[in-house]
Design a protein around this motif. Structure first.
Motif, PDB file in Angstrom:
ATOM      1  N   ALA A 151       0.836  -1.210   0.000  1.00 35.66           N
ATOM      2  CA  ALA A 151       0.000   0.000   0.000  1.00 35.66           C
ATOM      3  C   ALA A 151       0.870   1.258   0.000  1.00 35.66           C
ATOM      4  O   ALA A 151       0.587   2.225  -0.724  1.00 35.66           O
ATOM      5  N   ASP A 152       1.945   1.232   0.794  1.00 37.39           N
ATOM      6  CA  ASP A 152       2.843   2.391   0.811  1.00 37.39           C
ATOM      7  C   ASP A 152       3.572   2.539  -0.528  1.00 37.39           C
ATOM      8  O   ASP A 152       3.816   3.657  -0.994  1.00 37.39           O
ATOM      9  N   TYR A 153       3.926   1.426  -1.127  1.00 36.07           N
ATOM     10  CA  TYR A 153       4.589   1.475  -2.437  1.00 36.07           C
ATOM     11  C   TYR A 153       3.693   2.179  -3.463  1.00 36.07           C
ATOM     12  O   TYR A 153       4.163   3.017  -4.233  1.00 36.07           O
ATOM     13  N   VAL A 154       2.421   1.857  -3.473  1.00 39.09           N
ATOM     14  CA  VAL A 154       1.533   2.449  -4.473  1.00 39.09           C
ATOM     15  C   VAL A 154       1.379   3.961  -4.227  1.00 39.09           C
ATOM     16  O   VAL A 154       1.362   4.756  -5.173  1.00 39.09           O
ATOM     17  N   GLN A 155       1.310   4.352  -2.973  1.00 37.85           N
ATOM     18  CA  GLN A 155       1.265   5.800  -2.706  1.00 37.85           C
ATOM     19  C   GLN A 155       2.550   6.476  -3.199  1.00 37.85           C
ATOM     20  O   GLN A 155       2.505   7.516  -3.866  1.00 37.85           O
ATOM     21  N   ARG A 156       3.693   5.879  -2.907  1.00 37.94           N
ATOM     22  CA  ARG A 156       4.966   6.448  -3.362  1.00 37.94           C
ATOM     23  C   ARG A 156       5.022   6.515  -4.882  1.00 37.94           C
ATOM     24  O   ARG A 156       5.585   7.444  -5.450  1.00 37.94           O
ATOM     25  N   GLN A 221      15.048  -4.858 -11.800  1.00 40.77           N
ATOM     26  CA  GLN A 221      16.214  -3.993 -11.738  1.00 40.77           C
ATOM     27  C   GLN A 221      15.733  -2.706 -12.404  1.00 40.77           C
ATOM     28  O   GLN A 221      15.156  -2.745 -13.495  1.00 40.77           O
ATOM     29  N   LEU A 222      15.883  -1.577 -11.708  1.00 42.20           N
ATOM     30  CA  LEU A 222      15.224  -0.348 -12.179  1.00 42.20           C
ATOM     31  C   LEU A 222      15.560   0.002 -13.619  1.00 42.20           C
ATOM     32  O   LEU A 222      14.684   0.312 -14.414  1.00 42.20           O
ATOM     33  N   GLU A 223      16.847  -0.030 -13.947  1.00 40.98           N
ATOM     34  CA  GLU A 223      17.231   0.434 -15.281  1.00 40.98           C
ATOM     35  C   GLU A 223      16.675  -0.483 -16.365  1.00 40.98           C
ATOM     36  O   GLU A 223      16.112  -0.010 -17.344  1.00 40.98           O
ATOM     37  N   HIS A 250      12.193  -0.700  -1.074  1.00 40.47           N
ATOM     38  CA  HIS A 250      13.527  -0.104  -0.890  1.00 40.47           C
ATOM     39  C   HIS A 250      14.242   0.154  -2.210  1.00 40.47           C
ATOM     40  O   HIS A 250      14.944   1.151  -2.356  1.00 40.47           O
ATOM     41  N   LEU A 251      14.005  -0.725  -3.173  1.00 40.45           N
ATOM     42  CA  LEU A 251      14.624  -0.561  -4.497  1.00 40.45           C
ATOM     43  C   LEU A 251      14.175   0.742  -5.175  1.00 40.45           C
ATOM     44  O   LEU A 251      14.889   1.305  -5.991  1.00 40.45           O
ATOM     45  N   THR A 252      12.980   1.208  -4.842  1.00 36.07           N
ATOM     46  CA  THR A 252      12.403   2.370  -5.516  1.00 36.07           C
ATOM     47  C   THR A 252      12.409   3.614  -4.631  1.00 36.07           C
ATOM     48  O   THR A 252      11.751   4.605  -4.949  1.00 36.07           O
ATOM     49  N   ALA A 253      13.121   3.536  -3.496  1.00 32.02           N
ATOM     50  CA  ALA A 253      13.033   4.628  -2.512  1.00 32.02           C
ATOM     51  C   ALA A 253      13.806   5.881  -2.927  1.00 32.02           C
ATOM     52  O   ALA A 253      13.407   6.993  -2.588  1.00 32.02           O
ATOM     53  N   ASP A 254      14.902   5.724  -3.658  1.00 33.50           N
ATOM     54  CA  ASP A 254      15.729   6.894  -3.995  1.00 33.50           C
ATOM     55  C   ASP A 254      15.019   7.812  -4.984  1.00 33.50           C
ATOM     56  O   ASP A 254      14.122   7.391  -5.702  1.00 33.50           O
ATOM     57  N   ASP A 255      15.480   9.050  -5.008  1.00 32.53           N
ATOM     58  CA  ASP A 255      14.998  10.027  -5.980  1.00 32.53           C
ATOM     59  C   ASP A 255      15.380   9.553  -7.389  1.00 32.53           C
ATOM     60  O   ASP A 255      16.553   9.327  -7.675  1.00 32.53           O
TER      61      ASP A 255
END
Ligand code: PHE
Ligand code: FE
Length: 277
Positions: A151-156, A221-223, A250-255
Motif C-alpha cells: 500500500a505504501d509502495y503504491v502511494q509512493r 532492476q530499475l534500469e 527499498h529498491l524504488t526509494a531513492d529520488d
C-alpha cells in the motif's frame, strides 16, 4: 489491463466509459443502480473462476487478503470495501468512469485513493478485455492495498508519478508500474508466484506467467525495467521478479531524477528482447 493512463496512448480505441458523470478529479459515484442481474452474474462467475486458479500461482499476500473484498456473488459496493480498507491501511477506493489521465491518476494514488472503474465487461469479453473494468480493478488491485508495505509502495508511486510528469519521464516510470503493479512476479520460499493485477485477474496469464517456459523472467532492476517497452494486448514476454515487497519498496526509494537523466541516453529493450542487462 492497467489502471495506467499510458495505455491510452497505445490504444487506438477511445475509452468506453461515460466521462460526463465525472468530477474534476475524474472520480464519480459508483453507479450501482446501473448494474443489471447479468452484470452481477458476470462478476460472480469471474470471481469464482479466478479464485479457484489462485493456489500455487498467486502470492500468499494476495490470497490472504482476497477475502477482505467481501461479497463474491455480486458486484460489491465500494463504500462497504472502504470500511475495511481504510481501517487496514488508510487507503480508499474511488469510482471512475474508466482510465483517467496521468496527473489525476497520480494525484489520487498520492492521496491513497485507488481509482476503480465501475462498469463491468460484457459476457463476450468474459475471457479477455484490454481496458480495465470493475473486475480487474477490484479483484486484481484492491487485495494488495490491504498489505501495508505494498500500500505504501503504491502511494509512493503516485508521488513519483507527479514528479516524473514534471520531468517528462512518465513513460519510463509507467514501465515500472506495468512490470510491478500490473505484471509483477514474486519469489516465495515455496516458488514463484504472481502479485501483479493484470496477471491475477487473467485466467490465462496466471498459469502462463508463473509456469510457462516461454517468457523470460528477470530480477527486477530499475534500469532494465524502465527501458523495457510493453505490449498491452498479449501475454507478457518478459516478467520482472522481486523477492519481497520490502525489496520493492527499498529498491524504488531513492529520488529517480538522476536515473531518468541517465536513461534518456540509453536504448530501449523490446518487450520480448532477450537480454539480462
Ligand atoms: N523514488 C521515486 C522517485 O523519486 C518515486 C517512486 C517510488 C516511484 C516508488 C515508483 C515507486 O521518483
Ligand atoms: Fe490495472
Amino acid at each position: 489491463m492497467g489502471q495506467t493512463p499510458v495505455v491510452y496512448g497505445q490504444s487506438s480505441r477511445p475509452p468506453r466509459g461515460d466521462y460526463s458523470r465525472a468530477a474534476d478529479d475524474y472520480t464519480c459515484a459508483q453507479n450501482y443502480a446501473a448494474y443489471t442481474a447479468a452484470d452481477h452474474d458476470t462478476y460472480r462467475r469471474l470471481y469464482e473462476r479466478q479464485s479457484a486458479l489462485l493456489p500455487g500461482l498467486a502470492s500468499d499476500a494476495f490470497i490472504e487478503a482476497l477475502p477482505s473484498l467481501g461479497i463474491k456473488d455480486h458486484i460489491p459496493r465500494f463504500e462497504e470495501i472502504n470500511e475495511r480498507l481504510y481501517r487496514a491501511t488508510r487507503w480508499e477506493i474511488v469510482a471512475v468512469p474508466g482510465l483517467i489521465p496521468e496527473v489525476p491518476f497520480f494525484t489520487l494514488l498520492a492521496n491513497r485513493k485507488f481509482p476503480v472503474t465501475d462498469w463491468i465487461r460484457t459476457p463476450a469479453e468474459f475471457d479477455y478485455i484490454v481496458e480495465p473494468d470493475v473486475f480487474h480493478d477490484l479483484f486484481g488491485h484492491v487485495p494488495l492495498l490491504f498489505n501495508p508495505v505494498f500500500a505504501d509502495y503504491v502511494q509512493r508511486y503516485g508521488e513519483g508519478g507527479l514528479k516524473a510528469q514534471r520531468l517528462g519521464a512518465c513513460e519510463m516510470l509507467s514501465r515500472l508500474y506495468w512490470y510491478t503493479i500490473e505484471f509483477g512476479l514474486i519469489r516465495q520460499a515455496d516458488g514463484l508466484r504472481a502479485y501483479g493485477a493484470g496477471i491475477l485477474s487473467s485466467s490465462g496469464e496466471l498459469a502462463y506467467s508463473v509456469r510457462s517456459p516461454e517468457p523470460q523472467r528477470l530480477p527486477l532492476q530499475l534500469e532494465r525495467t524502465m527501458r523495457t517497452r510493453y505490449k498491452i494486448d498479449t501475454y507478457q514476454q518478459t516478467y520482472f521478479v522481486i523477492d519481497s515487497f520490502d525489496e520493492l519498496f527499498h529498491l524504488t526509494a531513492d529520488d529517480f531524477t538522476p536515473l531518468y537523466e541517465r536513461l534518456r541516453g540509453l536504448p530501449e529493450f523490446a518487450a520480448d528482447e532477450r537480454s539480462p542487462a
